[in-house]
Write a protein that holds these residues in place. Structure first.
Motif, PDB file in Angstrom:
ATOM      1  N   ALA A  48      34.126  32.157  36.593  1.00 35.87           N
ATOM      2  CA  ALA A  48      34.929  33.378  36.458  1.00 35.87           C
ATOM      3  C   ALA A  48      34.021  34.606  36.420  1.00 35.87           C
ATOM      4  O   ALA A  48      34.260  35.588  37.126  1.00 35.87           O
ATOM      5  CB  ALA A  48      35.794  33.302  35.205  1.00 35.87           C
ATOM      6  N   ALA A  49      32.979  34.552  35.608  1.00 32.79           N
ATOM      7  CA  ALA A  49      32.060  35.688  35.512  1.00 32.79           C
ATOM      8  C   ALA A  49      31.481  36.031  36.882  1.00 32.79           C
ATOM      9  O   ALA A  49      31.383  37.200  37.248  1.00 32.79           O
ATOM     10  CB  ALA A  49      30.942  35.391  34.520  1.00 32.79           C
ATOM     11  N   GLY A  50      31.125  35.008  37.646  1.00 35.94           N
ATOM     12  CA  GLY A  50      30.580  35.224  38.977  1.00 35.94           C
ATOM     13  C   GLY A  50      31.592  35.779  39.958  1.00 35.94           C
ATOM     14  O   GLY A  50      31.217  36.342  40.987  1.00 35.94           O
ATOM     15  N   LEU A  51      32.867  35.633  39.647  1.00 36.34           N
ATOM     16  CA  LEU A  51      33.943  36.175  40.491  1.00 36.34           C
ATOM     17  C   LEU A  51      34.453  37.507  39.945  1.00 36.34           C
ATOM     18  O   LEU A  51      35.512  37.971  40.333  1.00 36.34           O
ATOM     19  CB  LEU A  51      35.095  35.164  40.593  1.00 36.34           C
ATOM     20  CG  LEU A  51      34.792  33.891  41.372  1.00 36.34           C
ATOM     21  CD1 LEU A  51      35.946  32.896  41.241  1.00 36.34           C
ATOM     22  CD2 LEU A  51      34.504  34.191  42.831  1.00 36.34           C
ATOM     23  N   LYS A  52      33.716  38.094  39.006  1.00 38.50           N
ATOM     24  CA  LYS A  52      34.075  39.392  38.407  1.00 38.50           C
ATOM     25  C   LYS A  52      35.349  39.312  37.568  1.00 38.50           C
ATOM     26  O   LYS A  52      36.167  40.218  37.561  1.00 38.50           O
ATOM     27  CB  LYS A  52      34.209  40.492  39.467  1.00 38.50           C
ATOM     28  CG  LYS A  52      33.034  40.607  40.400  1.00 38.50           C
ATOM     29  CD  LYS A  52      31.812  41.078  39.659  1.00 38.50           C
ATOM     30  CE  LYS A  52      30.668  41.347  40.647  1.00 38.50           C
ATOM     31  NZ  LYS A  52      29.420  40.794  40.263  1.00 38.50           N
ATOM     32  N   PRO A  55      34.983  36.405  31.434  1.00 35.56           N
ATOM     33  CA  PRO A  55      34.976  34.998  31.009  1.00 35.56           C
ATOM     34  C   PRO A  55      35.672  34.752  29.676  1.00 35.56           C
ATOM     35  O   PRO A  55      36.136  33.645  29.413  1.00 35.56           O
ATOM     36  CB  PRO A  55      33.492  34.638  30.937  1.00 35.56           C
ATOM     37  CG  PRO A  55      32.762  35.927  30.927  1.00 35.56           C
ATOM     38  CD  PRO A  55      33.643  36.959  31.550  1.00 35.56           C
ATOM     39  N   SER A  56      35.800  35.789  28.839  1.00 32.47           N
ATOM     40  CA  SER A  56      36.483  35.602  27.556  1.00 32.47           C
ATOM     41  C   SER A  56      37.978  35.344  27.755  1.00 32.47           C
ATOM     42  O   SER A  56      38.651  34.870  26.842  1.00 32.47           O
ATOM     43  CB  SER A  56      36.256  36.799  26.632  1.00 32.47           C
ATOM     44  OG  SER A  56      36.968  37.932  27.101  1.00 32.47           O
ATOM     45  N   GLN A  57      38.497  35.671  28.935  1.00 32.18           N
ATOM     46  CA  GLN A  57      39.910  35.416  29.232  1.00 32.18           C
ATOM     47  C   GLN A  57      40.171  33.955  29.596  1.00 32.18           C
ATOM     48  O   GLN A  57      41.308  33.494  29.569  1.00 32.18           O
ATOM     49  CB  GLN A  57      40.372  36.304  30.399  1.00 32.18           C
ATOM     50  CG  GLN A  57      40.236  37.785  30.136  1.00 32.18           C
ATOM     51  CD  GLN A  57      41.079  38.228  28.956  1.00 32.18           C
ATOM     52  OE1 GLN A  57      42.260  37.935  28.885  1.00 32.18           O
ATOM     53  NE2 GLN A  57      40.457  38.915  28.020  1.00 32.18           N
ATOM     54  N   VAL A  58      39.121  33.233  29.985  1.00 35.01           N
ATOM     55  CA  VAL A  58      39.272  31.858  30.475  1.00 35.01           C
ATOM     56  C   VAL A  58      39.440  30.886  29.316  1.00 35.01           C
ATOM     57  O   VAL A  58      38.609  30.827  28.419  1.00 35.01           O
ATOM     58  CB  VAL A  58      38.063  31.445  31.340  1.00 35.01           C
ATOM     59  CG1 VAL A  58      38.150  29.986  31.759  1.00 35.01           C
ATOM     60  CG2 VAL A  58      37.961  32.355  32.557  1.00 35.01           C
ATOM     61  N   GLN A  59      40.538  30.169  29.372  1.00 26.95           N
ATOM     62  CA  GLN A  59      40.815  29.117  28.397  1.00 26.95           C
ATOM     63  C   GLN A  59      41.312  27.897  29.147  1.00 26.95           C
ATOM     64  O   GLN A  59      41.869  28.019  30.236  1.00 26.95           O
ATOM     65  CB  GLN A  59      41.872  29.576  27.411  1.00 26.95           C
ATOM     66  CG  GLN A  59      41.429  30.751  26.573  1.00 26.95           C
ATOM     67  CD  GLN A  59      42.461  31.126  25.542  1.00 26.95           C
ATOM     68  OE1 GLN A  59      43.392  30.397  25.261  1.00 26.95           O
ATOM     69  NE2 GLN A  59      42.297  32.298  24.959  1.00 26.95           N
ATOM     70  N   SER A  60      41.129  26.741  28.555  1.00 22.54           N
ATOM     71  CA  SER A  60      41.629  25.529  29.191  1.00 22.54           C
ATOM     72  C   SER A  60      43.148  25.593  29.288  1.00 22.54           C
ATOM     73  O   SER A  60      43.826  25.877  28.305  1.00 22.54           O
ATOM     74  CB  SER A  60      41.224  24.299  28.383  1.00 22.54           C
ATOM     75  OG  SER A  60      41.697  23.133  29.025  1.00 22.54           O
ATOM     76  N   PRO A  61      43.687  25.355  30.491  1.00 25.91           N
ATOM     77  CA  PRO A  61      45.141  25.418  30.665  1.00 25.91           C
ATOM     78  C   PRO A  61      45.844  24.099  30.338  1.00 25.91           C
ATOM     79  O   PRO A  61      46.812  23.725  30.981  1.00 25.91           O
ATOM     80  CB  PRO A  61      45.286  25.780  32.152  1.00 25.91           C
ATOM     81  CG  PRO A  61      44.081  25.183  32.786  1.00 25.91           C
ATOM     82  CD  PRO A  61      42.984  25.236  31.752  1.00 25.91           C
TER      83      PRO A  61
END
Length: 142
Positions: A48-52, A55-61
């Motif tokens: 996610a960070a590499g895609l701009k 990353p703090s928004q990313v959680q396991s779905p």
């Protein structure tokens, strides 16, 4: 051809995901295999960070089955752990995501293996000890 490497911390796992993101193109599918706690979601945070994408928004779905994030490319993060069959993935429109303009990352891809595109990139994560993880990246014959 397979690529292997070992990470020594969650931060390094995130950094390796960020590096991979630089190679991602629209329509790519990335399958993440590994036990619970192997670091799959940390790796996705790096992607996610590499895609701009923050990353703090990313959680396991795990409970929502799919999370969508907007960045340089859309990132569709699937968790198939609770799926009983590939039919469940079809019901949420998985194939439309797989062949769309974003990047799909699938945790627990074995549960929907018949739906996975042939050209998918497979990443196996093995827990070596409390901090170390071994990654093997390559293609799989389905």
């Amino acid at each position: 051809m397979e690529t292997e490497f070992v990470t020594y911390s969650p931060e390094q796992t995130i950094e390796e995901g960020r590096k991979l993101a630089g190679q991602l193109q629209p329509g790519m599918v990335v399958c993440l295999e590994g036990d619970l706690g192997a670091g799959k979601t940390h790796f996705v945070k790096g992607m996610a960070a590499g895609l701009k994408i923050d990353p703090s928004q990313v959680q396991s779905p795990t409970y929502t089955l799919i999370n969508e994030y907007e960045g340089r490319l859309p990132l569709y993060h699937f968790d198939c752990y609770r799926m009983e069959s590939p039919q469940e993935a079809l019901e949420i429109g998985a194939e439309e995501y797989f062949y769309g303009e974003g990047v799909c990352v699938i945790e627990w891809p074995g549960r929907i293996r018949p739906l996975i595109p042939r050209e998918a990139l497979w990443i196996s994560i093995t827990v070596l000890d409390r901090e170390r993880r071994k990654f093997v990246i390559g293609k799989k014959s389905l």
